[in-house]
Design a protein around this motif. Structure first.
Motif, short mmCIF file in Angstrom:
data_model
loop_
_atom_site.label_atom_id
_atom_site.label_comp_id
_atom_site.label_asym_id
_atom_site.label_seq_id
_atom_site.Cartn_x
_atom_site.Cartn_y
_atom_site.Cartn_z
N ASP A 63 0.86 -1.17 0.00
CA ASP A 63 0.00 0.00 0.00
C ASP A 63 0.90 1.23 0.00
OD1 ASP A 63 0.96 0.28 2.62
OD2 ASP A 63 -0.88 -0.41 3.54
N SER A 64 0.29 2.41 0.07
CA SER A 64 1.06 3.65 -0.05
C SER A 64 2.09 3.80 1.07
CB SER A 64 0.12 4.85 -0.06
OG SER A 64 -0.74 4.81 -1.17
N LEU A 69 12.29 13.82 -5.86
CA LEU A 69 11.85 12.47 -5.53
C LEU A 69 10.32 12.37 -5.61
CD1 LEU A 69 14.17 11.63 -2.52
CD2 LEU A 69 14.27 10.65 -4.81
N VAL A 70 9.86 11.36 -6.32
CA VAL A 70 8.42 11.12 -6.44
C VAL A 70 8.16 9.70 -5.95
CG1 VAL A 70 6.48 10.93 -8.02
CG2 VAL A 70 8.25 12.66 -8.43
N THR A 71 7.11 9.54 -5.16
CA THR A 71 6.78 8.21 -4.64
C THR A 71 6.54 7.25 -5.80
OG1 THR A 71 5.75 9.22 -2.71
CG2 THR A 71 5.24 6.91 -3.15
N LEU A 129 2.63 14.70 0.39
CA LEU A 129 2.80 14.97 -1.03
C LEU A 129 2.13 13.90 -1.88
CD1 LEU A 129 6.51 16.19 -1.16
CD2 LEU A 129 4.44 17.57 -1.26
N ALA A 130 2.10 12.66 -1.36
CA ALA A 130 1.49 11.57 -2.12
C ALA A 130 -0.02 11.65 -2.15
CB ALA A 130 1.93 10.23 -1.52
N ARG A 177 -6.88 5.75 -7.69
CA ARG A 177 -5.79 6.59 -7.21
C ARG A 177 -6.36 7.97 -6.88
NH1 ARG A 177 -1.83 8.17 -10.41
NH2 ARG A 177 -3.04 7.96 -12.33
N VAL A 178 -6.08 8.48 -5.68
CA VAL A 178 -6.76 9.68 -5.21
C VAL A 178 -5.79 10.65 -4.53
CG1 VAL A 178 -8.69 10.57 -3.84
CG2 VAL A 178 -8.79 8.24 -4.72
#
Length: 238
Positions: free
Chosen positions: A42-43, A68-70, A118-119, A203-204
């Protein structure tokens, strides 16, 4: 174009995933496009893997936070691992001071918190830019249909959170990113909408400040009480 990574980097990624999931994961037959959530991440687990990888590489997150991006796919995770663990051409990193176990746990928790913000959240300036760039996203108004009719973000879908069910969501594509909003910080309809959409597998992200801050930033609205673009709108200072 996917980045070609060596077996050492892939083995290291497998170790991180094994540790996060508590079981062995065979990555060999999986394509780079494999979504991480199909592996059971999960996230929060994804962010935990990312933070652990960067800490092992000795990365000062403050130096790289803006870039950096998840990761959402296996290929994304490979690229990050290759960037910092890929051998002689990997990015140089800034050494971080040695911490106690308690300090490391606290540090990890703090980093996970900010990465999660941020995610899971987006502000009005970033939403405006994403819409202008034609990114694949759908804006969702989680308030009542009456509130939507009075005023809403242009192009937003009206999906009152009280009406959401598997049947009502059946016709929606799961490809786009869905951005939910409500009146603002004094309203939690956007959060309730986000929870229901995420539970259904979408995705939200949630719009910070909702319709209130969208208008404060000078962006236009549609509906009976809609307003034109404000001339005092300024570029985001962040």
């Amino acid at each position: 174009m996917p980045v070609a990574v060596n077996d050492t980097v892939k083995d290291k990624v497998a170790e991180y995933l094994d540790a996060a999931l508590g079981k062995p994961v065979d990555l060999a037959p999986l394509p780079d496009t494999t979504p991480l959530n199909t592996l059971g991440l999960d996230s929060l687990l994804t962010i935990s893997v990312l933070v652990t990888l960067l800490e092992d590489a000795g990365v000062d997150l403050g130096e790289h936070a803006d870039s950096l991006v998840t990761p959402s796919t296996l290929g994304d995770l490979y690229e990050i691992a290759d960037r910092f663990l890929g051998g002689p051409e990997a990015e140089p990193v800034v050494a971080v001071p040695v911490e106690t176990a308690a300090e490391t746990r606290e540090h990890n928790a703090q980093l996970a918190h900010y990465q999660a913000k941020l995610a899971y959240e987006i502000d009005s300036a970033d939403l405006r830019d994403a819409l202008a760039a034609g990114q694949d996203l759908v804006v969702v108004d989680g308030r009542s249909s009456e509130s939507y009719a009075a005023e809403h973000i242009p192009g937003a879908l009206s999906i009152p959170h009280r009406s959401i069910s598997q049947d009502s969501l059946a016709g929606l594509s799961r490809a786009p990113l869905y951005v939910t909003y409500c009146d603002g910080i004094g309203c939690n309809a956007s959060t309730k909408t986000a929870i229901k959409l995420a539970t259904a597998g979408f995705r939200v992200k949630e719009l910070i400040g909702g319709l209130d801050w969208w208008k404060r930033d000078g962006h236009p609205t549609d509906g009976h009480a809609g307003q034109e673009h404000s001339h005092h709108d300024a570029a985001c200072g962040c």
